[in-house]
Design a protein around this motif. Sequence first.
Motif, mmCIF file in Angstrom:
data_model
loop_
_atom_site.group_PDB
_atom_site.id
_atom_site.type_symbol
_atom_site.label_atom_id
_atom_site.label_comp_id
_atom_site.label_asym_id
_atom_site.label_seq_id
_atom_site.Cartn_x
_atom_site.Cartn_y
_atom_site.Cartn_z
ATOM 1 N N THR A 156 -13.377 -110.575 57.847
ATOM 2 C CA THR A 156 -13.076 -112.826 57.708
ATOM 3 C C THR A 156 -12.373 -112.705 59.028
ATOM 4 O O THR A 156 -12.208 -113.713 59.276
ATOM 5 N N ASN A 201 -21.870 -112.527 54.881
ATOM 6 C CA ASN A 201 -22.581 -111.606 53.612
ATOM 7 C C ASN A 201 -21.948 -109.692 53.836
ATOM 8 O O ASN A 201 -22.154 -109.482 53.827
ATOM 9 N N LEU A 249 -23.450 -110.756 48.361
ATOM 10 C CA LEU A 249 -23.108 -112.556 47.651
ATOM 11 C C LEU A 249 -23.814 -112.753 47.010
ATOM 12 O O LEU A 249 -24.463 -112.893 46.549
ATOM 13 N N THR A 302 -8.136 -112.853 49.116
ATOM 14 C CA THR A 302 -8.685 -113.073 47.273
ATOM 15 C C THR A 302 -8.011 -113.940 46.125
ATOM 16 O O THR A 302 -7.677 -113.474 45.308
ATOM 17 N N TYR A 339 -16.131 -118.433 50.794
ATOM 18 C CA TYR A 339 -16.979 -117.934 51.477
ATOM 19 C C TYR A 339 -16.405 -116.434 50.843
ATOM 20 O O TYR A 339 -17.856 -114.998 51.459
ATOM 21 N N ALA A 340 -16.416 -116.199 49.558
ATOM 22 C CA ALA A 340 -16.358 -115.184 48.761
ATOM 23 C C ALA A 340 -16.323 -115.076 47.239
ATOM 24 O O ALA A 340 -16.275 -116.248 46.978
ATOM 25 N N SER A 346 -12.620 -105.862 53.558
ATOM 26 C CA SER A 346 -14.100 -107.584 53.831
ATOM 27 C C SER A 346 -12.556 -108.715 53.513
ATOM 28 O O SER A 346 -12.541 -109.334 54.879
ATOM 29 N N ASP A 347 -11.417 -108.663 53.321
ATOM 30 C CA ASP A 347 -11.096 -109.703 54.332
ATOM 31 C C ASP A 347 -10.042 -109.594 54.896
ATOM 32 O O ASP A 347 -10.107 -111.160 56.053
ATOM 33 N N TYR A 363 -19.133 -108.598 53.283
ATOM 34 C CA TYR A 363 -18.877 -108.911 52.016
ATOM 35 C C TYR A 363 -19.921 -107.494 51.288
ATOM 36 O O TYR A 363 -18.929 -106.046 50.870
ATOM 37 N N SER A 422 -10.703 -105.504 49.406
ATOM 38 C CA SER A 422 -11.094 -106.559 50.498
ATOM 39 C C SER A 422 -9.435 -106.610 51.328
ATOM 40 O O SER A 422 -9.653 -107.119 52.051
#
Length: 263
Positions: free
Chosen positions: A63, A246, A257, A100, A117-118, A59-60, A249, A47
């Motif tokens: 995002t 998605n 997701l 997260t 969002y996740a 991923s974060d 992620y 993340s």
Amino acid sequence: MTPFRTLRTLIAVACVAVAGAAQADLLDDVMKAKKIRIATDFSIPPSGMLDKDLKPSGSDVETAQMLAKDWGLELEFVQTTGATRIPNLQTGKADIVVSTLSVTPERQKVIDFSKPYAALVSVIGARKDLAIKDWPDLKGKAVTVTRGTTQDTELTALAKDRDFRVVRYDDDATMVTAGVSGQADIVATSQTILNQITAKNPQRPFETKIVLRNLDLAVGVKKGEERMLAKLNEWVAANLKNGKLNTIYKKHHGSDLPAAMLQ
């Protein structure tokens, strides 16, 4: 001008100033500054992490970068840990949190959350050779968590009645190292982070023993910032619908997701 008219004029000016201050909010401030400060933990791969060039990745991170780009803003990351995410909002150090941050009733009392969002699966994992199938098997044992996480909160509330101990580390990277090195045999964390322990030391594999819950991850916002929250919700909904969230992620977590989130 008479003293009465002077006083009336001063009161009118003060009222205008107060009204202006009341209308100003976080979204106005961010857009005026053309910069958004986003709190993200860089010690929780996939993340949040630093790549080989010491640049934020995960991923974060992606995002947050996509959000700032879509809004035409400069992005300033505020490096955080699990325990400091919410204080960063409350003290004004960060504008929002993308890290997260799972939605819980306790957290909803002190901050607001965007639409999820996740997601992540929260589990208790342990060495594969340990005979742990349910809560009674934890009696007398130590369960390692990352301080300030939902696992910390949940297990601390259960520890006394179920007769196990909670051992805390300050960040996920240190907790993973404890599992890899043999300092921890049982951990409570996300499924993704649990998998990292085995990946780093295949000779000491961990596996899921107890699934705690499925958690929605959302953007954290300070209480009372309705316009910022509405704009975030619009952005999340649009990027779930177009598949961009998605894609991010799946790139980092290896799975889509939850289907319900994408509808």
